[in-house]
Design an enzyme around this catalytic site. Structure first.
Site, mmCIF file in Angstrom:
data_model
loop_
_atom_site.group_PDB
_atom_site.id
_atom_site.type_symbol
_atom_site.label_atom_id
_atom_site.label_comp_id
_atom_site.label_asym_id
_atom_site.label_seq_id
_atom_site.Cartn_x
_atom_site.Cartn_y
_atom_site.Cartn_z
ATOM 1 C CB ALA A 630 -0.883 -0.002 1.240
ATOM 2 C CD GLU A 632 1.472 10.531 0.127
ATOM 3 O OE1 GLU A 632 0.908 11.600 0.364
ATOM 4 O OE2 GLU A 632 2.546 10.428 -0.523
ATOM 5 C CB VAL A 636 2.207 -0.971 -4.468
ATOM 6 C CG1 VAL A 636 3.354 -1.286 -5.398
ATOM 7 C CG2 VAL A 636 2.352 0.415 -3.869
ATOM 8 C CE LYS A 654 5.364 3.238 -5.490
ATOM 9 N NZ LYS A 654 6.175 4.337 -4.994
ATOM 10 C CE1 TYR A 702 7.727 -9.429 -8.525
ATOM 11 C CE2 TYR A 702 6.770 -7.489 -7.535
ATOM 12 C CZ TYR A 702 6.997 -8.829 -7.508
ATOM 13 O OH TYR A 702 6.498 -9.599 -6.485
ATOM 14 C CG ASP A 747 12.338 8.844 4.017
ATOM 15 O OD1 ASP A 747 12.878 8.443 5.071
ATOM 16 O OD2 ASP A 747 11.141 8.615 3.736
ATOM 17 N NE ARG A 751 10.992 4.587 6.558
ATOM 18 C CZ ARG A 751 11.987 4.942 7.327
ATOM 19 N NH1 ARG A 751 12.661 4.019 7.972
ATOM 20 N NH2 ARG A 751 12.335 6.202 7.462
ATOM 21 C CG ASN A 752 11.915 4.749 1.810
ATOM 22 O OD1 ASN A 752 10.802 4.246 1.643
ATOM 23 N ND2 ASN A 752 12.130 5.789 2.592
HETATM 24 P P1 AMP Z 1 5.814 2.763 -1.814
HETATM 25 O O1 AMP Z 1 4.941 3.344 -0.784
HETATM 26 O O2 AMP Z 1 5.715 3.378 -3.093
HETATM 27 O O3 AMP Z 1 7.245 2.792 -1.366
HETATM 28 O O4 AMP Z 1 5.419 1.244 -1.949
HETATM 29 C C1 AMP Z 1 4.787 0.505 -0.924
HETATM 30 C C2 AMP Z 1 5.288 -0.929 -0.923
HETATM 31 O O5 AMP Z 1 5.106 -1.492 -2.164
HETATM 32 C C3 AMP Z 1 6.769 -1.043 -0.706
HETATM 33 O O6 AMP Z 1 7.104 -1.052 0.656
HETATM 34 C C4 AMP Z 1 7.085 -2.349 -1.362
HETATM 35 O O7 AMP Z 1 6.842 -3.412 -0.484
HETATM 36 C C5 AMP Z 1 6.111 -2.391 -2.482
HETATM 37 N N1 AMP Z 1 6.736 -1.949 -3.720
HETATM 38 C C6 AMP Z 1 6.781 -0.725 -4.208
HETATM 39 N N2 AMP Z 1 7.455 -0.704 -5.361
HETATM 40 C C7 AMP Z 1 7.795 -1.957 -5.628
HETATM 41 C C8 AMP Z 1 8.508 -2.583 -6.674
HETATM 42 N N3 AMP Z 1 9.004 -1.905 -7.686
HETATM 43 N N4 AMP Z 1 8.729 -3.888 -6.630
HETATM 44 C C9 AMP Z 1 8.238 -4.583 -5.589
HETATM 45 N N5 AMP Z 1 7.567 -4.066 -4.573
HETATM 46 C C10 AMP Z 1 7.328 -2.766 -4.581
#
Ligand code: AMP
Length: 976
Positions: A630, A632, A636, A654, A702, A747, A751-752
């Site tokens: 999820a 913001e 996802v 996203k 991905y 940031d 986690r990022n």
């Molecule tokens: P975000 O808030 O955009 O950082 O994404 C929320 C969550 O989605 C992340 O913590 C990941 O677990 C997953 N996620 C986002 N982008 C990807 C990606 N390119 N490949 C796999 N998982 C993703």
């Protein structure tokens, strides 16, 4: 006489070019005139005979001043002998005089009807005499000076044309000795007008050279030089006798020696002037006055030195040009390191050296004993290395102290002016108590290749016990080889010993005051069989503690096994081939070659930024498969994207949830316009955007393993250190790329970071609003911004100074997260406590099994001053070197040192509290069911028991065992 008409007109024509006033004025400086006919106002009073010979005439010059001169022109008669004699000319001390005559002379050939007796020369004589009033001198008494001929004679035509030809001749007479002399001119039949006669001598005029004055000096008689000694001008003194030579023609030659201005005076042109107030001149050898040096003054002129300000002094040997100085302040930060009966004292130099470089230290020693603590000087029994007084280095070793005695050392700093100050010397005091020995070894447990020892610490240690040092060696082999081991507990298992061999052991304690003495030697022999055996130097105690010791041993062995047991291969990160990569830049920004990130806000129309940096993807090419997270702005998902080449790739999608505002749409797409500017294997790659239909979507590559923090927690303890370093290297490389593009992430946190199936880590999360809104870790600061405190550099928290250097700080935290398998930085400390602790210098300790080099790199990233932190390029290079040379990762950081110094303690009383504290609360039931209900009961738990009760994750087992070790050392206070 018929020709006398010529003369007045001759003289008349001469006068304009030679006036008396001019002649007077034009005397050279080095000539002293004894006689000048042109300056005589009245009758010259010269003698002329016979009477019809030379004739005195007087004419007026152009300024109507009468001029006297003589003429003769008896050319028509033969046998002329006409004499003209001057008055007595005093020589005025001169030995050589010069006679300058100016005259005109008529050319005989130009006179019509003149007989052959006509002459064109005349003779000049002198007669030396002390008598100024001689009325007659015989012709034979004269000394001839010369026969004078005219260089230029004139004719009738010249007279007609009014062209006059004046001759000037100079002759000299040397070696005069009488008071004066007479000059005489003999005419023997020429037509002459003697226009002027000047008699002079030459002198070297008064001069000052090299501050020496040389007087007017008359030149010598012949051509000899006259040596003259100069006298020093006022306020100067002779440096070397000043001398010069006066030459015959009145010039000074060859100056030798000089004078110099006395102290308090300086040379100015030809004299010495006083130094002004505020300046001084200490030595005659200095040319000029100087400003008073710092901390000194001169209130009066002519100072030869400046006085020191109050509280400042000048040592005898200090040059006067040196600033006045003062005694140093006290030495600082004394540290004593006790080693049995010797102590090493070290200190920092005084903060204020008093302005001098000759600071030295004296150490005074007193020993105090007895209840009343009576103190007396240490006496000669105590020795100081290298010496007690005048130490140049801030360190001394004091040996031969008595054991269990209090000593007071006063360390004073002194310098070259300490003895001039009436104030007592500044000193710092160190008190030490010499240590006690470790009590006898209580127990031992032996196998064929290991021995376990336990001992009791000193009864009255001289400080908190930091650790014990165990030294052992094969009996009779000490000189060849001995081993030193350290432990915090008072039990230790020594492994790797030879079977059936006797070893000698000694133990000593180290407190925060230093080392105590070694306890006595104990000899123990390893058993011969391949089984645990119980030795027995002290039956009663061994039995009492052997079981507990066995458990400790077991735990220790298990822990060692665990530590050395990881042998997973390092999976080298592979980058997906980029054959399908689409070039979608159009519009005004061209990315290839561009190295600077362009902030989307610089676009008036944010949609243009999206068009410039992100490719529009046709929604029909996207297949959404499942929700993976999820964000913001919405879910996802993972799915597939069909590329123009028809190949399908896995992507993350996203999407922007329905009902968004225009601002939300802009912010959502800003991530794509930022991400689209980057092209690097460690930065998450943007495949494109869907903006023309709803929902609006951002499509990225991905990353199979999701975010790094969750991934690490899931695989706690499962990677080799090389694999972990490989992950860190990837992140650093991505960050280097970003910082090279002047992009500050703000940031950066595990986690990022996203991880793909090949363990390649990629930096993600580039949204504009992410730090503010998106990150659950972000907290409001006092300045209003929302900041992920634990990951953020202090200057960014304090005044929002976000730079690549603050990203480096965050990177250090990510390293710590990686090595600790996703542990939360600073555990459960509150944000406020974290800020306070960081400000006070606290830094995260090395996680378990952390190579010392990695922790050092983290500490470098956490330098308070951001300019002292490494750059990402440096970090990448450092990690590359470690990967190439895995041996460098073998030395692990000493957690216990860090724990003692830095890790906050949690006070726990029950097993449940303890499990919560180490964040393994999920095992509470397992422990209770297995019968571990009191803290004491877990002190000797083994890895096998952990496995049996269902703690199967290696990382969790390690965490429990290491915490148990701390528990043993600390009692009921557990380190987390
Ligand atoms: P975000 O808030 O955009 O950082 O994404 C929320 C969550 O989605 C992340 O913590 C990941 O677990 C997953 N996620 C986002 N982008 C990807 C990606 N390119 N490949 C796999 N998982 C993703």
């Amino acid at each position: 006489m018929a020709l006398l008409w010529i003369y007045p007109s001759l003289l008349f024509f001469l006068l304009p070019s030679l006036t008396p006033s001019q002649a007077l004025r034009n005397y050279p400086e080095n000539e002293v005139t004894l006689l000048d006919s042109m300056s005589a106002l009245g009758d010259l009073g010269w003698e002329a005979y016979p009477a019809e010979g030379w004739e005195e005439i007087s004419v007026m010059d152009e300024s109507n001043t009468p001029m006297r001169s003589y003429q003769v022109c008896n050319v028509m008669e033969a046998n002329q002998n006409n004499w003209l004699r001057t008055r007595h000319i005093p020589r005025d001390g001169a030995q050589r005089v010069y006679i300058e005559i100016k005259f005109t002379l008529r050319d005989c050939n130009s006179l019509p009807g003149v007989p052959g007796t006509c002459k064109e020369t005349f003779n000049m004589y002198y007669y030396e005499s002390n008598n100024p009033n001689l009325w007659f001198i015989k012709e034979s008494q004269y000394v001839k000076i010369d026969t004078i001929a005219a260089d230029e004679s004139f004719t009738q035509t010249d007279v007609g044309d009014r062209v006059m030809k004046l001759n000037t001749e100079v002759r000299d007479i040397s070696n005069l000795s009488k008071k004066g002399f007479y000059l005489a001119f003999q005419d023997v039949g020429a037509c002459i007008a003697l226009v002027s006669l000047r008699v002079f001598y030459k002198k070297c005029p008064l001069t000052v050279l090299n501050l020496a004055q040389f007087p007017d000096t008359v030149t010598g008689g012949d051509s000899a030089l006259v040596e003259v000694r100069g006298s020093c001008v006022n306020d100067s003194e002779e440096f070397e006798v000043p001398r010069m030579f006066c030459s015959a023609d009145g010039g000074w030659l060859v100056p030798i020696g000089r004078c110099v201005c006395k102290p308090g005076f300086e040379e100015h042109k030809d004299y010495c002037q006083p130094c002004r107030t505020g300046s001084y001149k200490a030595s005659a050898m200095d040319a000029y006055c100087s400003k008073c040096p710092p901390h000194s003054y001169s209130h009066q002129e002519k100072a030869s030195e400046c006085s020191c300000d109050k509280g400042y002094y000048r040592a005898d040997m200090d040059p006067r040009s040196m600033a006045c100085t003062r005694p140093p302040s006290a030495p600082e930060n004394p540290i004593s390191t006790l080693n049995e009966t010797s102590v090493t004292l070290e200190w920092s130099p005084p903060r204020d050296t008093g302005g001098r470089g000759d600071v030295a230290y004296n150490v005074h020693c007193k020993k105090c004993s007895g209840e009343g603590r009576e103190c007396s000087p240490c006496g000669s029994g105590v020795h100081f290395i290298p010496r007690q007084f005048g130490l140049s280095l801030a360190k001394v070793q004091v040996t031969d102290l008595l054991s269990n005695t209090n000593y007071t050392f006063s360390i004073e700093a002194v310098n070259g002016v300490s003895d001039l100050s009436p104030n007592p010397k500044q000193l710092v005091v160190v008190n030490i108590t010499t240590g006690q020995t470790v009590s006898v070894i209580l127990k031992e447990r032996k196998s064929k290749d290991s021995i376990t020892l336990a001992w009791q610490g000193p009864d009255r240690p001289n400080g908190a016990i930091v650790e014990y040092e165990v030294i052992y060696y094969e009996k009779n082999q000490r000189d060849q080889n001995y081993t030193v081991l350290k432990t915090k507990a008072n039990v230790m298992t020594v492994e790797g010993l030879k079977p059936g061999t006797t070893y000698v052991f000694r133990v000593r304690a180290r407190t925060d005051g230093g080392y105590g003495s070694y306890g006595g030697e104990i000899e123990l022999e390893t058993s011969h069989e391949d089984m645990l055996a119980i030795g027995d130097p002290n039956q009663s105690t061994i039995l009492a503690v052997s079981i507990a010791g066995g458990i400790v041993l077991l735990i220790f062995l298990v822990a060692c096994f665990v530590v050395s047991g990881r042998h997973c291969g390092y999976i080298k990160a592979k980058q997906d081939p980029d054959e399908e990569k689409m070039q979608f830049q159009h519009g005004r920004v061209k990315l290839p070659g561009s190295r600077t990130y362009i902030h989307p806000h610089t676009y008036e129309d944010p949609n243009q930024a999206v068009r410039d940096f992100a490719k529009e993807i046709d929604a029909s090419n996207i297949r959404i498969e499942r929700v993976i997270g999820a964000g913001e702005f919405g879910e996802v998902c993972s799915g597939r994207l069909k590329l123009p080449s028809k190949r399908e790739i896995y992507v993350a999608i996203k999407s922007l949830k329905a009902g968004y505002s225009e601002k939300q749409r802009r912010d959502f797409l800003s991530e794509a316009s930022i991400m689209g500017q980057f092209d690097h294997p460690n930065i998450i790659r943007l495949e494109g955007v869907v903006t023309r239909c709803k929902p609006v979507m951002i499509i990225t590559e991905y990353m199979e393993n999701g975010s790094l923090d969750t991934f690490l927690k899931k695989h706690d303890g499962q990677f080799t250190v090389i694999q972990l370093v490989g992950m860190m290297r990837g992140i650093a490389s991505g960050m280097k790329y970003l910082s090279d593009m002047n992009y500050v992430h703000r940031d950066l946190a595990a986690r990022n970071i996203l991880v793909n199936s090949n363990l390649v880590c990629k930096v993600s999360d580039f949204g504009l609003s992410r730090v503010l809104e998106d990150d659950p870790e972000a907290a409001y600061t006092t300045r209003g911004g929302k900041i992920p405190i634990r990951w953020t550099a202090p200057e960014a928290i304090a005044y929002r100074k976000f730079t690549s250097a603050s990203d480096v700080w965050s990177y250090g935290i990510v390293m710590w997260e990686v090595i600790s398998y996703g542990e939360r930085p600073y555990w459960e400390m509150s944000n406020q406590d974290v800020i306070k602790a960081i400000d006070e210098g606290y830094r995260l300790p090395p996680p378990m099994d952390c190579p010392v080099v990695l922790h050092q790199l983290m500490l470098d990233c956490w330098e308070k001053s951001r300019s002292d932190r490494p750059k990402f390029g440096h970090i990448v290079n450092t990690l590359d070197k470690l990967i190439r040379n895995p041996n460098s990762l073998k030395q692990l950081a000493n957690i216990s040192v860090w724990e003692d110094a830095t890790t906050p303690e949690l006070s726990v009383n029950t097993v449940e509290e303890w499990l919560d504290a180490i964040k393994l609360g999920q095992y509470k039931d397992n422990f209770a069911t297995a019968g571990y209900v009191t803290l004491d009961s877990i002190l000797y738990i083994s890895i096998n028991e952990l496995r049996k009760m269902g703690v199967t994750l290696v990382g969790h087992q390690k965490k429990i065992l290491s915490s148990v070790q701390s528990l043993q050392a600390q009692g009921t206070h557990v380190h987390v």
